[in-house]
Design a protein around this motif. Structure first.
Motif, PDB file in Angstrom:
ATOM      1  N   CYS A   1     -42.491  32.102   6.524  1.00 13.59           N
ATOM      2  CA  CYS A   1     -42.478  33.095   8.453  1.00 13.59           C
ATOM      3  C   CYS A   1     -41.054  33.472   8.238  1.00 13.59           C
ATOM      4  CB  CYS A   1     -41.772  31.389   9.193  1.00 13.59           C
ATOM      5  SG  CYS A   1     -41.726  31.665  10.844  1.00 13.59           S
ATOM      6  N   LEU A   2     -41.215  35.134   8.827  1.00 19.71           N
ATOM      7  CA  LEU A   2     -40.013  35.867   9.343  1.00 19.71           C
ATOM      8  C   LEU A   2     -39.404  35.822   9.928  1.00 19.71           C
ATOM      9  CD1 LEU A   2     -38.949  38.311   7.558  1.00 19.71           C
ATOM     10  CD2 LEU A   2     -40.516  39.839   9.225  1.00 19.71           C
TER      11      LEU A   2
ATOM     12  N   LEU B   1     -41.785  43.221   7.880  1.00 28.17           N
ATOM     13  CA  LEU B   1     -43.479  42.325   7.755  1.00 28.17           C
ATOM     14  C   LEU B   1     -44.269  43.692   7.029  1.00 28.17           C
ATOM     15  CD1 LEU B   1     -45.186  40.834   9.474  1.00 28.17           C
ATOM     16  CD2 LEU B   1     -45.501  42.217  11.263  1.00 28.17           C
ATOM     17  N   SER B   2     -44.254  45.560   6.847  1.00 27.69           N
ATOM     18  CA  SER B   2     -44.845  45.821   6.131  1.00 27.69           C
ATOM     19  C   SER B   2     -44.725  45.375   4.781  1.00 27.69           C
ATOM     20  CB  SER B   2     -44.792  47.465   6.687  1.00 27.69           C
ATOM     21  OG  SER B   2     -44.369  48.008   5.795  1.00 27.69           O
TER      22      SER B   2
ATOM     23  N   VAL C   1     -46.399  37.294   4.500  1.00 29.11           N
ATOM     24  CA  VAL C   1     -45.455  36.055   5.338  1.00 29.11           C
ATOM     25  C   VAL C   1     -46.643  35.765   6.222  1.00 29.11           C
ATOM     26  CG1 VAL C   1     -43.566  37.152   5.236  1.00 29.11           C
ATOM     27  CG2 VAL C   1     -45.201  37.295   7.409  1.00 29.11           C
ATOM     28  N   ASP C   2     -46.816  34.735   6.571  1.00 33.98           N
ATOM     29  CA  ASP C   2     -47.839  33.938   7.467  1.00 33.98           C
ATOM     30  C   ASP C   2     -47.667  33.784   8.980  1.00 33.98           C
ATOM     31  OD1 ASP C   2     -49.429  32.711   4.977  1.00 33.98           O
ATOM     32  OD2 ASP C   2     -47.387  32.456   4.301  1.00 33.98           O
ATOM     33  N   TYR C   3     -46.380  33.962   9.215  1.00 35.79           N
ATOM     34  CA  TYR C   3     -45.745  34.270  10.471  1.00 35.79           C
ATOM     35  C   TYR C   3     -44.685  34.453  10.759  1.00 35.79           C
ATOM     36  CZ  TYR C   3     -48.305  29.465   9.791  1.00 35.79           C
ATOM     37  OH  TYR C   3     -49.249  27.704   9.612  1.00 35.79           O
ATOM     38  N   VAL C   4     -44.827  35.023  12.176  1.00 33.63           N
ATOM     39  CA  VAL C   4     -43.149  35.761  12.279  1.00 33.63           C
ATOM     40  C   VAL C   4     -42.792  34.906  14.227  1.00 33.63           C
ATOM     41  CG1 VAL C   4     -43.818  38.428  11.917  1.00 33.63           C
ATOM     42  CG2 VAL C   4     -44.725  37.273  13.955  1.00 33.63           C
ATOM     43  N   LYS C   5     -41.420  35.312  14.006  1.00 35.64           N
ATOM     44  CA  LYS C   5     -40.984  33.989  14.730  1.00 35.64           C
ATOM     45  C   LYS C   5     -40.060  35.312  15.654  1.00 35.64           C
ATOM     46  CE  LYS C   5     -39.273  30.193  14.480  1.00 35.64           C
ATOM     47  NZ  LYS C   5     -38.866  29.028  13.985  1.00 35.64           N
ATOM     48  N   ILE C   6     -40.328  34.745  16.694  1.00 40.64           N
ATOM     49  CA  ILE C   6     -39.722  36.234  17.674  1.00 40.64           C
ATOM     50  C   ILE C   6     -38.447  35.271  19.004  1.00 40.64           C
ATOM     51  CG2 ILE C   6     -40.027  37.442  19.777  1.00 40.64           C
ATOM     52  CD1 ILE C   6     -43.215  38.320  18.724  1.00 40.64           C
TER      53      ILE C   6
ATOM     54  N   GLU D   1     -53.397  41.150  13.801  1.00 38.67           N
ATOM     55  CA  GLU D   1     -54.832  42.086  13.259  1.00 38.67           C
ATOM     56  C   GLU D   1     -54.103  42.464  11.840  1.00 38.67           C
ATOM     57  OE1 GLU D   1     -54.621  46.324  14.199  1.00 38.67           O
ATOM     58  OE2 GLU D   1     -55.318  45.889  16.528  1.00 38.67           O
ATOM     59  N   ILE D   2     -52.871  41.688  11.070  1.00 38.24           N
ATOM     60  CA  ILE D   2     -52.716  41.432   9.887  1.00 38.24           C
ATOM     61  C   ILE D   2     -52.802  39.954   9.127  1.00 38.24           C
ATOM     62  CG2 ILE D   2     -51.059  43.540   9.536  1.00 38.24           C
ATOM     63  CD1 ILE D   2     -49.107  42.278  10.075  1.00 38.24           C
ATOM     64  N   ASN D   3     -53.077  39.175  10.087  1.00 36.05           N
ATOM     65  CA  ASN D   3     -53.545  37.854   9.881  1.00 36.05           C
ATOM     66  C   ASN D   3     -52.088  37.739   9.310  1.00 36.05           C
ATOM     67  OD1 ASN D   3     -56.027  38.111   9.955  1.00 36.05           O
ATOM     68  ND2 ASN D   3     -56.110  38.578   7.614  1.00 36.05           N
ATOM     69  N   VAL D   4     -51.581  37.285  10.616  1.00 35.49           N
ATOM     70  CA  VAL D   4     -50.044  37.042  10.720  1.00 35.49           C
ATOM     71  C   VAL D   4     -50.174  35.981  12.743  1.00 35.49           C
ATOM     72  CG1 VAL D   4     -47.332  37.191  11.189  1.00 35.49           C
ATOM     73  CG2 VAL D   4     -48.835  38.329   9.059  1.00 35.49           C
ATOM     74  N   GLU D   5     -49.217  34.992  12.347  1.00 30.24           N
ATOM     75  CA  GLU D   5     -49.498  33.724  13.717  1.00 30.24           C
ATOM     76  C   GLU D   5     -48.316  33.816  14.006  1.00 30.24           C
ATOM     77  OE1 GLU D   5     -52.040  30.678  13.842  1.00 30.24           O
ATOM     78  OE2 GLU D   5     -50.944  29.974  12.368  1.00 30.24           O
ATOM     79  N   VAL D   6     -47.767  33.730  15.472  1.00 35.12           N
ATOM     80  CA  VAL D   6     -46.560  34.451  16.466  1.00 35.12           C
ATOM     81  C   VAL D   6     -45.562  33.104  16.927  1.00 35.12           C
ATOM     82  CG1 VAL D   6     -45.587  36.030  17.820  1.00 35.12           C
ATOM     83  CG2 VAL D   6     -47.908  36.525  16.315  1.00 35.12           C
ATOM     84  N   VAL D   7     -44.500  32.851  17.030  1.00 36.59           N
ATOM     85  CA  VAL D   7     -43.380  31.911  16.903  1.00 36.59           C
ATOM     86  C   VAL D   7     -42.749  32.148  17.742  1.00 36.59           C
ATOM     87  CG1 VAL D   7     -42.338  29.554  16.445  1.00 36.59           C
ATOM     88  CG2 VAL D   7     -44.267  30.484  15.139  1.00 36.59           C
ATOM     89  N   GLY D   8     -43.089  31.517  19.234  1.00 35.22           N
ATOM     90  CA  GLY D   8     -41.967  31.806  20.463  1.00 35.22           C
ATOM     91  C   GLY D   8     -40.546  30.983  20.318  1.00 35.22           C
TER      92      GLY D   8
END
Length: 560
Positions: free
Chosen positions: A459-460, A473-474, A478-483, A510-517
């Motif tokens: 996770c980023l 990210l580019s 990674v599998d997840y990003v956390k905002i 679009e690049i198969n990365v899920e998003v955490v808030g």
């Protein structure tokens, strides 16, 4: 005739004394050697260099005083000098009592066949010389000619290492020229340049070796100096200089704070990290206070107290003497627990929690964060194994600093740790945190790829808070990003912001990365991020960090 002889003798004696005085301008010790390299004359500070008084040296073999590793070099240089007539400046060290080595000594000499084939050697203690790699890396403030912050820390480190060998004491003064920056901005360019150069000259002239002073900010300057430097007089002289240069004749008020800078037992590598942190800490000590025991308040010796904190931190980390708590990350929209983020907790000597942000900043600035990250991996892999043995399958995300991913020793140790604990890796995730920029993205990306090959999801953290995140990210798989929660709150205030957030989430999908808030604390925020397409949420609305993870499912066994 007697008068002429006496006058000529006096003249020759004066000439000899004049040449001796000129020689002492360069050298601390003057030696005359015969053709067999034995000392026939000595004058100067032989006690500190050779460990003997001048009168004890006559007839002794000069090379016998050298440390063993320097004897072949000097013997060869003397033979070369016999042919060339001179010996160029070389650096040597001498063996003293109790197998102690002298400080580095610069050695130059001449061979004079007209004077009995004798060698004339001058020795000078070279404690202020800098190694070529340090000298070549120095950066300066263009306006004042003073060292920049990192260069000052390097030079101070070298001076402190030399001070151990000579017993010299040093102090470090932080000098603030209050309202100096606005004064400079209202001055004409030429006058400003002259003033800056004058301030730099004042500080350099009073610093160790005439060049251990730096500019640490628009109005802050630092200087390593001998204890007998009259700081009060220096303040007044700088105030007078600035007042004379000020078109309004007002000038500035100069204030100083002095601390001891010594390095009694600190290893050079740790010393270099501790000096840079100490200088930064000294500049903002009124506003910053990370400590285990001695870094709070006004420390008498900032370097040694910093090193004490480094030792304490390293001991606690290596022995896993810290606490961990777990905060749930839930899947949207049903809020089922997906995994837990593991958070570290350290406490000071009074039992008070040390703010994690201060802790990580300290660990990164003294280059020890990789030890904390490795300790967290060790602790949590062991914890996962104990949970599996109890029949509990739970995933946890361990924070790893971007600094650690640039450290090959850490990454190799982590891989070895993972290889020994393969049965637990399905429950381990890694969150890459970025409290400071990752400089070598390609290296970090290669190690992340190795971790993912072992089945560890990545996770980023804090995505969207800076342009560098998009580069990460580019470059990184990674599998997840956390905002970050604050970014979410600001974006959700306007329609344009909400549209931007939806676009960001769509880009990740679009690049198969899920998003955490992150930092979701109200039902309204939950509804907004759900509509924006977020996959997961974390925040007090779903649960605070807890030491006992079973609190989350004692009454909800299906969540296991």
């Amino acid at each position: 005739m007697d008068k002429l002889i006496k006058a000529r003798t006096t003249e020759l004696r004066n000439e000899r004394n004049r040449f001796a005085a000129l020689a002492f301008v360069w050298g601390d010790l003057l030696l005359e050697l015969d053709g067999d390299f034995r000392i026939v004359f000595a004058s100067g500070a032989s006690d500190g260099i050779l460990g003997r008084r001048p009168q004890e040296l006559s007839g002794k073999l000069f090379t016998s005083f050298l440390a063993k590793q320097f004897r072949p070099l000097v013997a060869e240089m003397l033979h070369v000098a016999r042919r060339r007539g001179r010996m160029d400046n070389i650096q040597v060290r001498f063996a003293q009592h109790d197998e102690q080595l002298s400080p580095p000594v610069s050695m130059s000499g001449y061979f004079l066949p007209d004077l009995g084939d004798h060698f004339f050697v001058a020795l000078r203690v070279a404690i202020n010389s800098l190694p070529p790699d340090i000298a070549g890396s120095i950066q300066r403030d263009n306006a004042t000619g003073l060292l920049d912050e990192e260069s000052l820390s390097k030079v101070v480190t070298e001076r402190l290492v030399a001070q151990r060998e000579t017993g010299t004491e040093h102090k470090f003064t932080l000098m603030t020229l209050n309202a100096f920056d606005p004064l400079c901005k209202r001055m004409a360019q030429l006058e400003r340049n002259e003033l800056m150069a004058s301030v730099g000259a004042f500080l350099r002239a009073h610093s160790v070796a005439g060049d251990t002073a730096g500019r640490l900010g628009p109005e802050k300057f630092g200087m390593l100096h001998r204890p007998d430097v009259p700081i009060g007089d220096l303040e007044r002289r700088i105030e007078e200089c600035v007042r004379d240069a000020d078109p309004k004749g007002i000038g500035v008020e100069v204030t100083s704070t002095v601390t001891d800078f010594t390095a009694e037992v600190i290893p050079p590598g740790d010393l270099a990290r501790g000096v840079l942190y100490s200088i930064r800490r000294f500049c903002d000590r009124q506003d910053h206070g990370f400590t285990f025991s001695r870094l709070m308040g006004q420390a008498d010796n900032l370097v040694n107290s910093t090193f004490s904190a480094m030792q304490d931190f390293g001991m606690r980390v290596d022995r896993l003497k810290f606490d961990t708590v777990y905060q749930p990350i839930v899947r949207l929209p049903n809020a089922e627990i997906h995994h837990f983020e593991v958070l570290v907790r350290f406490y000071d000597d009074a039992g008070e929690l040390i703010p994690t942000q201060d802790l990580i900043a300290f660990a990164e600035q003294v280059n020890m964060v990789h030890r904390l990250d490795l300790a967290m991996l060790r602790r949590n892999l062991k914890w996962i194994k104990s949970q599996l043995q109890s029949g509990i399958t739970v995933r946890v995300a361990v924070n790893i600093s971007g600094h650690s991913l640039e450290n090959p020793d850490f990454c190799r140790s982590a891989i070895a740790l993972f290889e020994r604990n393969r049965e637990t890796l399905g429950q381990l995730m890694i969150e890459v945190t970025e409290t400071s920029e990752i400089k070598d993205i390609d290296t970090a990306a290669r190690w992340i790829a190795r971790f993912r090959e072992l089945g560890i999801e990545i996770c980023l953290d804090d995505f969207g808070t800076g342009a560098s995140n998009f580069r990460y990210l580019s470059a990184m798989e990674v599998d997840y990003v956390k905002i970050d929660g604050e970014s979410i709150r600001q974006s959700m205030k306007t329609g344009k912001g909400q549209a931007f957030m939806r676009s960001l989430v769509d880009l990740c999908h679009e690049i198969n990365v899920e998003v955490v808030g992150e930092m979701i604390e109200t039902d309204e925020m939950r509804e907004l991020i759900t509509k924006a397409g977020f996959d997961f949420a974390q925040g007090y609305l779903f649960g605070k960090p807890e030491a006992d993870i079973s609190l989350y499912w004692r009454d909800a066994s299906p969540r296991r």
